[in-house]
Design a protein around this motif. Structure first.
Motif, short mmCIF file in Angstrom:
data_model
loop_
_atom_site.label_atom_id
_atom_site.label_comp_id
_atom_site.label_asym_id
_atom_site.label_seq_id
_atom_site.Cartn_x
_atom_site.Cartn_y
_atom_site.Cartn_z
N PRO A 49 0.80 -1.22 0.00
CA PRO A 49 0.00 0.00 0.00
C PRO A 49 0.85 1.29 0.00
N HIS A 50 2.08 1.19 0.45
CA HIS A 50 2.94 2.37 0.52
C HIS A 50 3.92 2.43 -0.65
N GLY A 51 3.72 1.56 -1.65
CA GLY A 51 4.53 1.62 -2.86
C GLY A 51 5.80 0.79 -2.86
N LYS A 52 6.05 0.05 -1.78
CA LYS A 52 7.26 -0.78 -1.73
C LYS A 52 7.07 -2.00 -2.63
N ARG A 53 8.06 -2.28 -3.46
CA ARG A 53 8.02 -3.43 -4.35
C ARG A 53 8.79 -4.58 -3.69
N SER A 54 8.21 -5.78 -3.76
CA SER A 54 8.82 -6.95 -3.13
C SER A 54 8.71 -8.16 -4.04
N SER A 55 9.64 -9.08 -3.87
CA SER A 55 9.65 -10.35 -4.60
C SER A 55 9.29 -11.47 -3.63
N LEU A 56 9.19 -12.68 -4.15
CA LEU A 56 8.96 -13.84 -3.28
C LEU A 56 10.11 -13.99 -2.29
N GLU A 57 11.32 -13.75 -2.74
CA GLU A 57 12.48 -13.84 -1.85
C GLU A 57 12.35 -12.83 -0.70
N ASP A 58 11.95 -11.62 -1.02
CA ASP A 58 11.75 -10.60 0.02
C ASP A 58 10.68 -11.04 1.02
N LEU A 59 9.59 -11.55 0.50
CA LEU A 59 8.48 -12.00 1.35
C LEU A 59 8.93 -13.16 2.25
N THR A 60 9.68 -14.09 1.69
CA THR A 60 10.19 -15.24 2.44
C THR A 60 11.09 -14.79 3.59
N GLU A 61 11.89 -13.77 3.37
CA GLU A 61 12.78 -13.26 4.42
C GLU A 61 12.01 -12.48 5.48
N TRP A 62 10.93 -11.80 5.10
CA TRP A 62 10.19 -10.92 5.99
C TRP A 62 9.20 -11.66 6.87
N MET A 63 8.59 -12.72 6.37
CA MET A 63 7.51 -13.41 7.08
C MET A 63 7.89 -13.92 8.48
N PRO A 64 9.06 -14.48 8.71
CA PRO A 64 9.38 -14.95 10.07
C PRO A 64 9.28 -13.86 11.14
N GLU A 65 9.54 -12.59 10.76
CA GLU A 65 9.44 -11.49 11.71
C GLU A 65 8.01 -11.27 12.20
N LEU A 66 7.02 -11.71 11.41
CA LEU A 66 5.61 -11.46 11.72
C LEU A 66 4.93 -12.60 12.46
N LEU A 67 5.60 -13.75 12.58
CA LEU A 67 5.00 -14.90 13.26
C LEU A 67 4.72 -14.56 14.71
N GLY A 68 3.44 -14.56 15.08
CA GLY A 68 3.02 -14.29 16.45
C GLY A 68 3.05 -12.84 16.88
N LYS A 69 3.32 -11.93 15.95
CA LYS A 69 3.46 -10.52 16.30
C LYS A 69 2.13 -9.84 16.65
N PHE A 70 1.02 -10.37 16.14
CA PHE A 70 -0.29 -9.77 16.38
C PHE A 70 -1.24 -10.86 16.91
N PRO A 71 -1.19 -11.17 18.22
CA PRO A 71 -1.89 -12.33 18.76
C PRO A 71 -3.41 -12.33 18.65
N ASP A 72 -4.02 -11.17 18.40
CA ASP A 72 -5.48 -11.16 18.27
C ASP A 72 -5.92 -10.70 16.87
N MET A 73 -5.08 -10.89 15.88
CA MET A 73 -5.36 -10.46 14.52
C MET A 73 -6.54 -11.23 13.91
N ARG A 74 -7.41 -10.49 13.26
CA ARG A 74 -8.49 -11.06 12.48
C ARG A 74 -8.40 -10.46 11.08
N ILE A 75 -8.60 -11.29 10.07
CA ILE A 75 -8.59 -10.82 8.69
C ILE A 75 -9.86 -11.31 8.01
#
Length: 128
Positions: A49-75
Motif C-alpha cells: 500500500p505504501h509503494g514498496k516493491r517486493s519479490s517472493l524472496e523478500d516475502l520469504t525473508e520478511w515473514m518470520p518477523e511477523l509470526l506471532g506478532k499480532f496475537p489477536d489479529m483477524r482478517i
C-alpha cells in the motif's frame, strides 16, 4: 473446479493462514514460511500500500518477523470479483485487518497463474 473458483478459494485460504501466522498459531508455525507461501510463483512480485516493491524472496525473508506478532489479529476478505482464462485469473478484493490496536482496509488486485490443479500468486497490488 474452474480457475476463477480456485483462485477465489486460494485468496480465502491464504488470508486465513496469514491471520493464523500473525497470531502465532501452532499449525502456522509448524508449516513454516514454505507452507505459508507454497502457492506463490517463484516469479511473484507485489506492491505494498505504501509503494514498496517486493519479490517472493523478500516475502520469504520478511515473514518470520511477523509470526506471532499480532496475537489477536483477524482478517476478513470480501467483495472478491474476477475474470479467468484457461491459465490466468485476475481478482480484486477487499481485505480488512483488525486487532486490539485498530484496523485497516486494503483494496487488492491479484494475478494468478495455473500450475496443474493449483492457482499460484503471480502479482499482487495493494492500496489503502
Amino acid at each position: 473446479m474452474d480457475n476463477l473458483s480456485k483462485a477465489k478459494e486460494e485468496v480465502i485460504r491464504f488470508h486465513e493462514q496469514m491471520a493464523a501466522w500473525f497470531r502465532g498459531g501452532e499449525q502456522a508455525a509448524a508449516a513454516g514460511t514454505a507452507g505459508l507461501l507454497a502457492n506463490f510463483s517463484p516469479d511473484f512480485r507485489m506492491v505494498s500500500p505504501h509503494g514498496k516493491r517486493s519479490s517472493l524472496e523478500d516475502l520469504t525473508e520478511w515473514m518470520p518477523e511477523l509470526l506471532g506478532k499480532f496475537p489477536d489479529m483477524r482478517i476478513t476478505v470480501k467483495d472478491i470479483q474476477g475474470y479467468a482464462t484457461d491459465y490466468h485469473v485476475l481478482l480484486t478484493y477487499t481485505e480488512v485487518q483488525a486487532d486490539s490496536r485498530g484496523g485497516n482496509t486494503r483494496h487488492s488486485s491479484a494475478v494468478f497463474i495455473r500450475d496443474g490443479e493449483r492457482m499460484l500468486w503471480l502479482d499482487l497490488w495493494e492500496s489503502l
